[in-house]
Design an enzyme around this catalytic site. Sequence first.
Site, PDB file in Angstrom:
ATOM      1  CB  ALA A   1      -0.925  -0.025   1.213  1.00  0.00           C
TER       2      ALA A   1
ATOM      3  CG  LEU B   1       0.781   5.321   4.469  1.00  0.00           C
ATOM      4  CD1 LEU B   1       0.034   5.680   5.741  1.00  0.00           C
ATOM      5  CD2 LEU B   1       1.641   6.476   3.999  1.00  0.00           C
ATOM      6  CB  ALA B   2       2.985  -0.339   5.487  1.00  0.00           C
TER       7      ALA B   2
ATOM      8  CG  ASP C   1      -8.617   4.123   4.009  1.00  0.00           C
ATOM      9  OD1 ASP C   1      -9.287   4.527   3.042  1.00  0.00           O
ATOM     10  OD2 ASP C   1      -7.423   3.776   3.914  1.00  0.00           O
TER      11      ASP C   1
END
Length: 600
Positions: A238, A240-241, A394
């Site tokens: 994703a 961010l990670a 989200d």
Amino acid sequence: MHQARRRLAVVLGDRLITSPLLQRPLYFSGFSNGFRGIGEVSSRVGEVQWLGKRVGEGVSRGFATSAGAVEEVPKRRGWARKLGTVVVGTGVAGAAAWVATGDYPVRRAKMLYTIPVRLARDVATAVAMVADYKYSLHGLPEGSPEREAAKHEAHLRGANRLQALCFRNGGIYIKLGQHIGQLDYLLPEEYVKTMRASMLDKCPVSTYKQVCDVFVAELGRPPQEVFAEFDPVPLASASLAQVHVAKTFDGQKIAVKIQHMHLTDTALADTATVSLIVNVVHWFFPSFDYRWLLAEVRDSLPKELDFLNEGKNCEKTIMNFKKMSPKLASQIKIPRIYWELSTQRILAMEYMEGVGVTDVQALKALGLRPADVARLISQTFTEMIFRHGFVHCDPHAANMMIRVKPGTKEPELVLLDHGLYKTLDPVIQSNYAGLWKALVFADSKEIKEHCIGLGAGDDLYALFAAILTMRPWDKIVDQSIDHLLVPDTPEEKDELQGYASQYFWEISALLSRLPRVVLLLLKTNDCLRAVDNALGAPINTYLIVARTSSKAVSEMERKGLFSKVLQLWDRLDLELRLLTWKAAALLMGIKHCMKRLGFN
């Protein structure tokens, strides 16, 4: 100056690339050499100070070029020269010391180059977009077909420029692009469609070496020493990670979420630079106020980058369902956290499997009905919003999976990615629940009252209701049972999306005045609507909204000795209204069928 460059190259262990015109250092290259001399900086402060003095002297003297020759400008002695020497020398010494004292000096040295470059890209993109809008719309009458056509083309060019910027800079820019791609009917469709088509499947992937570096920095050991098994190929990635599958030494299969290393380096700087650009654009276009978007990113990003906070959100959500929604809790699964293996940048959690929440064929293969899945998702999030006051903000399709509940034929919802949650203020929660109750029952007076209570104002409350329901005002106040159902024809959808361009400035003004938590509720609402549509909109989810919001309003308003009795009365009144509503809809359906068959 040439002597100063040679000394600087010795200190930094690398060569300098210089401009033939200005004869001044522009940037460092060759990071692969590792800045061989960087470790010596702290012990050579005197030499760095000498260097700063020499550079300052060169800058204060200045140089001029003419016909290929360099001619020195006469010296200007005094306080300005001394101040320049001190400032430049201190800056060089401070930057060198900051690089040398970090855990990753090469990464820090690289930031001295990359952050200004990223800022330059931001500025260039913003200037190009502002100039494009100014030039394209200049002299065209407001509301004219020519202006609308020019605005559409400018939106397209702006969206493409913003897309290119997000790809070039990466990091939180990808996250920002994904967020824009989910703002249906809040931003012009040119931006939404461009970002949605490109951002969701363009997430960065860290190399295995970078993953190992994060493990060593956080846990002091590489992953192969922390786990009995660790798959170096990520299961998913994703913005961010990324997630890897591992097995503990006691045989437990777990999922390990690892933050992309570069985000820690650039997140604060990126947020600051993007904020600067948005503020500059707002200065040129006072009506174009999307500072709220940056304010929300600035507030939520540190929480999303703290995986320990995400773990706490998981446990709090589980407790909320067990305490306040016990009947639903058995159908909701949230991964258990392995705290001893988790840090701010690593989250070890229970491995869970399931099928995509919008994969209708896979759901049917499991013996599940899409209507049951849609009902479960709607019940889950209406409980979180209207009763728990602690909301997963989200809930797009990638963050939910479905599996069969063991021992039954019922669906079980697996909720993932708990980094972005919001706690609702009691006043906001009460107004939001009351607003949805009023929307379902088409109560225009209550709609206006609660919209104003949420900050929309008495001039834009109708626009806020339209954005929330994705329906025009005349449909919102219609008394039919299906007045809030999302349009399912391409023409109606295009008409609604066109409102985002038509009322661009009004929407901008509305979003700038709403509390930021309400903006995230709008995003949550859009995500859930998209999931429901992907499932074929098999049920009227607004009936679920009506029941849950009405129950929440009753619980918040009915206090005291007879509260339970009064709440029961409210529930009976609600069910009677819904029953009357359904009966009217049934009679209307029969009437239409009779007309089609030729009966008057």
